[in-house]
Design a protein around this motif. Structure first.
Motif, mmCIF file in Angstrom:
data_model
loop_
_atom_site.group_PDB
_atom_site.id
_atom_site.type_symbol
_atom_site.label_atom_id
_atom_site.label_comp_id
_atom_site.label_asym_id
_atom_site.label_seq_id
_atom_site.Cartn_x
_atom_site.Cartn_y
_atom_site.Cartn_z
ATOM 1 N N GLU A 21 0.845 -1.184 0.000
ATOM 2 C CA GLU A 21 0.000 0.000 0.000
ATOM 3 C C GLU A 21 0.886 1.241 0.000
ATOM 4 O OE1 GLU A 21 -2.543 2.272 -0.694
ATOM 5 O OE2 GLU A 21 -3.526 0.355 -0.234
ATOM 6 N N ARG A 22 0.782 2.042 -1.056
ATOM 7 C CA ARG A 22 1.646 3.210 -1.208
ATOM 8 C C ARG A 22 1.012 4.499 -0.705
ATOM 9 N NH1 ARG A 22 6.953 1.793 -2.565
ATOM 10 N NH2 ARG A 22 6.854 -0.172 -3.686
ATOM 11 N N GLU A 23 -0.267 4.451 -0.379
ATOM 12 C CA GLU A 23 -0.956 5.649 0.079
ATOM 13 C C GLU A 23 -1.113 5.628 1.604
ATOM 14 O OE1 GLU A 23 -1.628 8.092 -1.924
ATOM 15 O OE2 GLU A 23 -0.937 6.946 -3.670
ATOM 16 N N PRO A 24 -1.244 6.805 2.219
ATOM 17 C CA PRO A 24 -1.496 6.850 3.668
ATOM 18 C C PRO A 24 -2.805 6.138 4.011
ATOM 19 C CG PRO A 24 -0.803 9.001 2.856
ATOM 20 C CD PRO A 24 -1.050 8.149 1.645
ATOM 21 N N ILE A 25 -2.789 5.342 5.083
ATOM 22 C CA ILE A 25 -3.941 4.562 5.509
ATOM 23 C C ILE A 25 -4.294 4.932 6.951
ATOM 24 C CG2 ILE A 25 -4.813 2.248 6.000
ATOM 25 C CD1 ILE A 25 -4.615 2.772 3.068
ATOM 26 N N HIS A 85 -9.624 3.576 12.658
ATOM 27 C CA HIS A 85 -10.339 4.306 13.690
ATOM 28 C C HIS A 85 -9.732 4.016 15.055
ATOM 29 C CE1 HIS A 85 -13.598 6.352 15.700
ATOM 30 N NE2 HIS A 85 -14.100 6.673 14.519
ATOM 31 N N GLY A 86 -9.377 5.084 15.766
ATOM 32 C CA GLY A 86 -8.842 4.967 17.109
ATOM 33 C C GLY A 86 -9.825 5.512 18.130
ATOM 34 N N SER A 87 -9.378 5.600 19.354
ATOM 35 C CA SER A 87 -10.264 6.043 20.438
ATOM 36 C C SER A 87 -10.686 7.498 20.287
ATOM 37 C CB SER A 87 -9.567 5.840 21.793
ATOM 38 O OG SER A 87 -8.356 6.580 21.839
ATOM 39 N N GLU A 88 -9.893 8.290 19.594
ATOM 40 C CA GLU A 88 -10.201 9.716 19.446
ATOM 41 C C GLU A 88 -10.369 10.107 17.986
ATOM 42 O OE1 GLU A 88 -7.510 12.155 21.625
ATOM 43 O OE2 GLU A 88 -7.510 10.844 23.376
ATOM 44 N N GLY A 89 -10.758 9.159 17.178
ATOM 45 C CA GLY A 89 -10.919 9.449 15.754
ATOM 46 C C GLY A 89 -9.957 8.623 14.926
ATOM 47 N N LEU A 90 -9.663 9.095 13.737
ATOM 48 C CA LEU A 90 -8.795 8.341 12.851
ATOM 49 C C LEU A 90 -7.332 8.420 13.298
ATOM 50 C CD1 LEU A 90 -10.188 9.119 9.285
ATOM 51 C CD2 LEU A 90 -10.660 7.165 10.773
ATOM 52 N N LYS A 91 -6.637 7.315 13.137
ATOM 53 C CA LYS A 91 -5.212 7.240 13.449
ATOM 54 C C LYS A 91 -4.457 6.848 12.184
ATOM 55 C CE LYS A 91 -1.825 4.804 16.322
ATOM 56 N NZ LYS A 91 -1.613 3.742 17.334
ATOM 57 N N LEU A 92 -3.428 7.601 11.844
ATOM 58 C CA LEU A 92 -2.622 7.334 10.655
ATOM 59 C C LEU A 92 -1.699 6.153 10.929
ATOM 60 C CD1 LEU A 92 -1.777 8.170 7.796
ATOM 61 C CD2 LEU A 92 -0.176 9.792 8.839
ATOM 62 N N LEU A 93 -1.813 5.098 10.118
ATOM 63 C CA LEU A 93 -1.034 3.880 10.340
ATOM 64 C C LEU A 93 0.357 3.938 9.730
ATOM 65 C CD1 LEU A 93 -3.760 1.134 9.735
ATOM 66 C CD2 LEU A 93 -3.073 2.209 11.886
ATOM 67 N N PRO A 146 2.528 6.995 8.773
ATOM 68 C CA PRO A 146 2.856 8.418 8.592
ATOM 69 C C PRO A 146 4.077 8.666 7.720
ATOM 70 C CG PRO A 146 3.342 7.696 10.837
ATOM 71 C CD PRO A 146 2.542 6.610 10.188
ATOM 72 N N GLY A 147 4.961 7.663 7.606
ATOM 73 C CA GLY A 147 6.139 7.841 6.754
ATOM 74 C C GLY A 147 5.784 8.127 5.317
ATOM 75 N N ARG A 148 4.582 7.695 4.897
ATOM 76 C CA ARG A 148 4.160 7.917 3.514
ATOM 77 C C ARG A 148 4.035 9.394 3.183
ATOM 78 N NH1 ARG A 148 5.782 4.299 0.197
ATOM 79 N NH2 ARG A 148 5.038 2.213 0.651
ATOM 80 N N PHE A 149 3.707 10.225 4.175
ATOM 81 C CA PHE A 149 3.623 11.659 3.921
ATOM 82 C C PHE A 149 5.015 12.277 3.764
ATOM 83 C CE2 PHE A 149 -0.799 11.536 5.667
ATOM 84 C CZ PHE A 149 -1.410 12.119 4.560
ATOM 85 N N GLU A 150 6.053 11.517 4.103
ATOM 86 C CA GLU A 150 7.430 11.965 3.918
ATOM 87 C C GLU A 150 8.098 11.242 2.759
ATOM 88 O OE1 GLU A 150 9.045 10.961 7.689
ATOM 89 O OE2 GLU A 150 8.132 12.650 8.738
ATOM 90 N N GLY A 151 7.313 10.418 2.044
ATOM 91 C CA GLY A 151 7.875 9.670 0.919
ATOM 92 C C GLY A 151 8.721 8.492 1.352
ATOM 93 N N LEU A 152 8.559 8.014 2.591
ATOM 94 C CA LEU A 152 9.370 6.924 3.123
ATOM 95 C C LEU A 152 8.509 5.689 3.360
ATOM 96 C CD1 LEU A 152 11.498 8.907 5.740
ATOM 97 C CD2 LEU A 152 12.136 8.281 3.397
ATOM 98 N N SER A 153 9.160 4.531 3.297
ATOM 99 C CA SER A 153 8.472 3.265 3.515
ATOM 100 C C SER A 153 9.133 2.548 4.691
ATOM 101 C CB SER A 153 8.545 2.389 2.259
ATOM 102 O OG SER A 153 7.922 1.143 2.466
ATOM 103 N N TYR A 154 8.718 2.893 5.911
ATOM 104 C CA TYR A 154 9.297 2.274 7.094
ATOM 105 C C TYR A 154 8.845 0.816 7.202
ATOM 106 C CZ TYR A 154 10.546 6.949 8.786
ATOM 107 O OH TYR A 154 11.076 8.205 8.919
ATOM 108 N N GLU A 155 9.766 -0.044 7.598
ATOM 109 C CA GLU A 155 9.449 -1.464 7.712
ATOM 110 C C GLU A 155 8.278 -1.707 8.658
ATOM 111 O OE1 GLU A 155 11.869 -4.804 9.895
ATOM 112 O OE2 GLU A 155 12.658 -4.553 7.868
ATOM 113 N N ARG A 156 8.271 -1.027 9.787
ATOM 114 C CA ARG A 156 7.225 -1.250 10.780
ATOM 115 C C ARG A 156 5.882 -0.640 10.371
ATOM 116 N NH1 ARG A 156 9.133 -2.737 16.004
ATOM 117 N NH2 ARG A 156 11.377 -3.139 15.973
ATOM 118 N N GLU A 157 5.878 0.167 9.338
ATOM 119 C CA GLU A 157 4.640 0.788 8.878
ATOM 120 C C GLU A 157 4.094 0.151 7.601
ATOM 121 O OE1 GLU A 157 5.630 5.332 10.411
ATOM 122 O OE2 GLU A 157 5.128 4.972 8.315
#
Length: 466
Positions: free
Chosen positions: A387-391, A394-402, A404-415
């Motif tokens: 998945e190349r797009e930000p995903i 739903h978290g306890s206070e709304g949406l949670k970004l799974l 975030p490295g995608r907004f920096e153009g990075l593909s972190y292993e843990r993400e």
């Protein structure tokens, strides 16, 4: 340790291949010069550069006391051939590649050699790293999953560069396969995995520069290389018994607003013919079965065989209970294995679910799925695309970004997130007979976006034809 012993008996061999990366090379070289551990030798390999690579390499050689050799290749020979050539020249007990556009943390050689020296059974060691932009500014920290603790899948190999390997272990594995056109860590990992122990370090050991020409951005090339690597390893490790493999193609005749699906054509061939032909081309598939609730579909399949467009295959009519829209793949596979049993008197070892709707799936993808199933001890294998797009979830206070490295153009292993593309499921027949299709150990193969296209509507047909 005196200077003579450092020059004549280096513990570590480092090599830097460089092709028109003169603008980065000095940074890489200076990171070697400032290492806390000093007992190394260096080979700089100029791969037919047309920039100032040679000037920078010679300037560095003239100003250091370690052994530094410059190798000039008039034209590029590729990473694999470079690696094998250096392997033959290496005087170090350990060997490591540093890419010309990256650079080392000052403690890199110290930490990795100390780890290898501490355990003679260790064959390779690698660490975490920083992402940087082209200017060398840090963008983020890649914290790999801890080997043997967080990762036991064997599907997360170290980066191809800045992984330190015991030289004699790599030589015993016959070095690198020169027909592989990309080296991203996979071949090294799978070559040595069965031969030696590996260890990961928590500390960052290098800086990984991201820029437009980075080899790691050539996704299709890397996926092609990984498929070749797995195929070669499977061929070398195969014994006298080859598992039987049944490829099952479920073929529903029509969907709401999409009639006659198996008969729809792409480039002059029906979806049914394309799916079955591709399966029959896969060297690891021993039998193909087309299952459908429709007599018309099964008659069409038999006609393709009689016309010589397909090799003989199994056609199995599914009962009404297996013809709805919510039937699980496991039930379809079980039905097909019984048809196989009726023909052969035994069940297949491996069974594949192949989507009818994936006309751009190739035989190499099917073979790779089987290779992963066999080589990595998986219960099942699925085809995915990253998945190349930000995903968001739903978290306890709304949406949670799974991721975030995608907004920096990075593909972190843990993400990293993987989307099942619906094309391939491979599993053991025993698994679907006695338990869930998806048990704990699920392997995967990556497919590109084009290869993952599914034809499930009139619009999809139009887009493919236009």
């Amino acid at each position: 340790m005196n200077m003579k012993s450092k020059q004549n008996n280096p513990l570590v061999t480092v090599y830097i291949p460089c092709r028109n990366y003169g603008r980065f090379l000095d940074h890489a070289l200076q990171s070697l010069r400032t290492q806390l551990y000093e007992n190394w030798e260096l080979f700089i390999v100029d791969e037919g550069s047309e920039d100032n690579t040679q000037v920078i390499a010679r300037y560095f050689k003239d100003r250091v006391t370690q052994n530094v050799e410059i190798i000039l290749n008039p034209a590029p020979v590729g990473l694999q051939k470079v690696a094998n050539h250096i392997l033959g020249l290496a005087g170090g007990r350990y060997i490591m590649r540093l890419d010309a556009d990256d650079w080392l943390d000052e403690s890199a050689l110290l930490l990795m050699t100390a780890k290898l020296e501490s355990d003679p059974k260790l064959g390779l060691v690698y660490g975490n790293y920083y992402y940087t932009n082209e200017q060398g500014e840090v963008l983020g920290f890649e914290r790999r999953q801890k080997l043997g603790i967080e990762d036991n899948s064997n599907h997360l190999p170290p980066h191809g560069a800045c992984t330190m390997v015991r030289t004699n272990v790599l030589k015993a594995a016959n070095g690198y396969s020169e027909e592989i056109t990309a080296q991203d860590g996979w071949e090294l990992w799978f070559k040595l995995l069965q031969r030696t122990k590996a260890a990961s370090l928590e500390a960052p050991v290098f800086f990984y520069r991201q820029h437009g020409n980075s080899l790691s951005r050539d996704t299709e090339r890397l996926l092609e290389a990984r498929a070749k690597i797995l195929s070669k390893i499977r061929s070398r490790s195969s014994g006298s018994y080859s598992p039987t493999c049944l490829a099952v193609i479920p073929a529903k005749e029509s969907y709401p607003a999409f009639e006659g699906v198996p008969f729809r054509q792409i480039d002059g061939a029906s979806l049914l013919q394309i799916a079955a032909q591709t399966a029959q081309q896969a060297t690891t598939v021993t039998e193909v079965a087309i299952t459908s609730e429709s007599d018309r579909v099964l008659q069409f399949a038999n006609l393709l065989v009689s016309d010589g467009k397909l090799k003989p295959l199994i056609t199995a009519q599914r009962p009404q209970g297996l013809s709805g829209n919510n039937i699980r793949p496991q039930e379809i596979l079980l039905h097909a294995t019984e048809a196989y049993f009726t023909k052969h008197g035994h069940h297949p070892d491996i069974v594949l679910f192949l989507s009818l709707h994936a006309p751009f799936r190739m035989a190499k993808h099917i073979e790779k799925a089987i290779d992963v199933l066999l080589l990595q001890g998986c219960d099942s294998v699925v085809s995915v695309h990253e998945e190349r797009e930000p995903i968001f979830a739903h978290g306890s206070e709304g949406l949670k970004l799974l991721n975030p490295g995608r907004f920096e153009g990075l593909s972190y292993e843990r993400e990293k997130l993987y989307h099942f593309n619906g094309s391939i499921i491979a599993t053991w027949t025993e698994a679907i007979m006695h338990c869930s299709l998806f048990k704990e150990r699920i392997g995967y193969i990556e497919m590109g976006w084009q290869e993952s296209i599914q034809i499930k509507s009139e619009t999809d047909i139009y887009n493919c034809l236009n």
